[in-house]
Design an enzyme around this catalytic site. Structure first.
Site, PDB file in Angstrom:
ATOM      1  N   CYS A 226      28.579  31.849  -6.725  1.00  0.00           N
ATOM      2  CA  CYS A 226      29.841  32.364  -6.189  1.00  0.00           C
ATOM      3  C   CYS A 226      30.438  31.407  -5.145  1.00  0.00           C
ATOM      4  CB  CYS A 226      29.617  33.780  -5.648  1.00  0.00           C
ATOM      5  SG  CYS A 226      31.113  34.709  -5.326  1.00  0.00           S
ATOM      6  N   HIS A 227      30.497  31.817  -3.878  1.00  0.00           N
ATOM      7  CA  HIS A 227      31.007  30.962  -2.803  1.00  0.00           C
ATOM      8  C   HIS A 227      29.927  30.051  -2.215  1.00  0.00           C
ATOM      9  CE1 HIS A 227      34.322  33.879  -2.848  1.00  0.00           C
ATOM     10  NE2 HIS A 227      35.023  33.026  -2.124  1.00  0.00           N
TER      11      HIS A 227
END
Length: 188
Positions: free
Chosen positions: A106-107
């Site tokens: 994800c991030h």
């Protein structure tokens, strides 16, 4: 027994820490959660605060040599806070220097960019950080899971089964997971 370190802080995407942790532990791994401070860290779930997770060690108490792999969950707040911590970035560099698997979802690939370890590597991540990954020298793709050397990256919570299975395979843990998270015997 494989030993996996998870580094996270408040605002981690709940599913991206808890689901891989559970799957890895069920497969026989010892999983340690490290954070900036003692106590507990609080997850983020469905646009609100989620459940808390006990912190086993602070990042200052962690040594790369004690672990076989590093797992970095996403969430927007979590990696944004962690990438400002020199100890966290140094640990990521140490895992990379030892050529140990680093799994970021994800991030969390923001942390890989901050550590300067994605230049020339193929990576993926949440759509809003892909320009940052490209600017850090990464070749960015939109795939469920991407492996380049010791780096394993994925895009979002939907990718968790493939993400976790790929980490298990990198660690030769003896089993793989289907896309739906069900175990597949190694010889299947």
């Amino acid at each position: 027994m494989k030993r996996i370190l998870i580094i996270a802080t408040d605002g981690f995407e709940q599913s991206e820490l808890m689901e891989p942790k559970k799957l890895l532990e069920e497969a026989g791994a010892e999983v340690t959660v490290a954070s900036l401070d003692d106590g507990e860290i609080k997850g983020w779930k469905d646009k609100n605060w989620g459940d808390s997770v006990k912190v086993d060690l602070t990042v200052d108490e962690v040594a790369e040599g004690d672990y076989d792999a590093l797992l970095l969950p996403g969430g927007q707040m979590n990696p944004d806070i962690l990438r400002m911590n020199d100890t966290v970035i140094d640990l990521i560099k140490q895992f990379d220097g030892a050529n140990k698997p680093i799994a970021a979802i994800c991030h969390a690939p923001w942390l890989l960019a901050e550590a300067g370890i994605i230049d020339g590597k193929t990576v993926t991540g949440w759509p809003s950080i892909r320009t940052d990954l490209k600017n850090a020298g990464g070749e960015v793709v939109d795939k469920t899971v991407t492996v380049d050397g010791n780096l394993i990256t994925s895009r979002n919570p939907d990718d968790i089964p493939a993400f976790t299975s790929t980490l298990m395979s990198a660690l030769k843990m003896g089993e793989k997971l289907a896309e739906n998270g069900q175990r597949i015997p190694e010889n299947a």
